[in-house]
Write an enzyme that holds these catalytic residues in place. Structure first.
Site, mmCIF file in Angstrom:
data_model
loop_
_atom_site.group_PDB
_atom_site.id
_atom_site.type_symbol
_atom_site.label_atom_id
_atom_site.label_comp_id
_atom_site.label_asym_id
_atom_site.label_seq_id
_atom_site.Cartn_x
_atom_site.Cartn_y
_atom_site.Cartn_z
ATOM 1 C CB ALA A 65 -0.886 -0.016 1.242
ATOM 2 N N GLY A 112 0.801 -5.208 0.652
ATOM 3 C CA GLY A 112 -0.306 -5.344 -0.296
ATOM 4 C C GLY A 112 0.141 -5.923 -1.638
ATOM 5 C CD GLU A 115 -2.111 -8.080 2.285
ATOM 6 O OE1 GLU A 115 -2.013 -6.874 1.972
ATOM 7 O OE2 GLU A 115 -2.653 -8.462 3.341
ATOM 8 C CD GLU A 135 1.597 -5.780 5.474
ATOM 9 O OE1 GLU A 135 2.386 -6.648 5.898
ATOM 10 O OE2 GLU A 135 0.917 -5.921 4.437
#
Ligand code: CO8
Length: 261
Positions: A65, A112, A115, A135
């Site tokens: 992200a 992300g 992911e 994270e």
């Protein structure tokens, strides 16, 4: 299809989507997740496309992200927007695609980005690939499937260690652990992934779609519950000062000073 943050091309029945924010290491900002969602929806609706290939750059698939964008948010602002980082756009589009989506990963696939690769149906990795859920280093946690899909792919011990420490896995360990289907030399990644996608595109489309659904059934039972839980927990981390501190520290290129140790 013209987008700024993703490039889209259709060749021999394969829709090729390339993440395109190279200066920001393909960090997933809201523009990218929105454009990626639109691109995948359009390929899903295009009768000339029978398989989708998602890739990034040579050095990075995606570094997660966009922390610099995300750090402007707190729990209240994300709540007001209905948690756009994890709920909308590309995540739904990849999840709901009936056509197979292959991730071709070179370099970093982090947070992300990892992911996103795992949300695809399978991953082909360049020998330069590095996977991780870092994270924890910025005071938050995976929010788009990391705790669930990584655990299902590599087992509890490795997933737990990686999510709790941020340790990355190289391509060899990823293949050994079942995270990727195979490794190819970096310079051959796109061609190898394209050939695989073209092979799938040449098969019977309904049979391909049904096989995809059936294989996913084997791993997805209870995934929805896990994803819901993870999403709520991720959102909640924005209520902690440590999360804001971690993101600010990243943007300011300094070590975070967490209060809640
Ligand atoms: N967000 C914003 N900018 C980033 C990000 C990021 N995730 N990653 C890299 N950048 C930027 C850097 O700030 C830098 O910008 P500038 O040139 O303006 O200083 C540029 O990209 C190049 O990065 P580096 O100089 O750091 O390059 P290095 O080669 O030294 O390091 C790394 C590469 C290892 C990838 C390093 O950049 C890094 O650690 N990045 C952060 C990785 C990370 O923590 N990812 C997790 C983010 S949180 C997350 O993904 C939550 C998931 C929630 C669900 C998904 C929602 C979409």
């Amino acid at each position: 299809m013209e987008f700024e943050t993703v490039l889209v091309e259709v060749r021999d029945g394969v829709g090729i989507v390339t993440l395109n924010r190279p200066k920001a290491m393909n960090a997933l900002n809201l523009q990218l997740t929105s454009e990626l969602g639109q691109a995948i929806d359009a390929l899903e609706a295009d009768n000339n496309v029978r398989c989708i290939l998602l890739t990034g750059g040579e050095q990075v698939f995606a570094a997660g992200a966009d922390i610099k964008e995300m750090k402007e948010h707190n729990f209240a602002s994300l709540y007001a927007l209905n948690f756009p980082y994890v709920k909308r756009d590309c995540w739904r589009a990849i999840d709901e695609a009936r056509k197979p989506v292959i991730a071709a990963v070179a370099g970093f696939a982090l947070g992300g980005g990892c992911e996103m690769a795992m949300a695809c149906d399978f991953i082909i990795a360049a020998e330069t690939a590095k996977f991780g859920q870092p994270e924890i280093g910025i005071g938050t946690m995976p929010g788009a499937g990391g705790t669930q899909r990584l655990t299902k792919a590599v087992g509890k011990a490795k997933a737990m260690e990686m999510c709790l420490t941020g340790r990355m896995m190289d391509a060899e360990e990823a293949e050994r652990s079942g995270l990727v289907s195979r490794i190819v030399p970096a310079e051959e990644l796109l061609e190898a992934a394209f050939k695989t996608a073209r092979k799938i595109a040449s098969n019977s489309a309904p049979a391909v779609s049904m096989i995809k659904q059936a294989v996913n059934m084997a791993v997805d039972a209870h995934l929805a519950d896990g994803l819901r839980h993870e999403r709520h927990a991720f959102q909640s981390t924005f209520a902690f000062e440590d999360c804001a501190e971690g993101m600010n520290a990243f943007a300011e290129k300094r070590k975070p000073e967490f209060k809640h140790r």
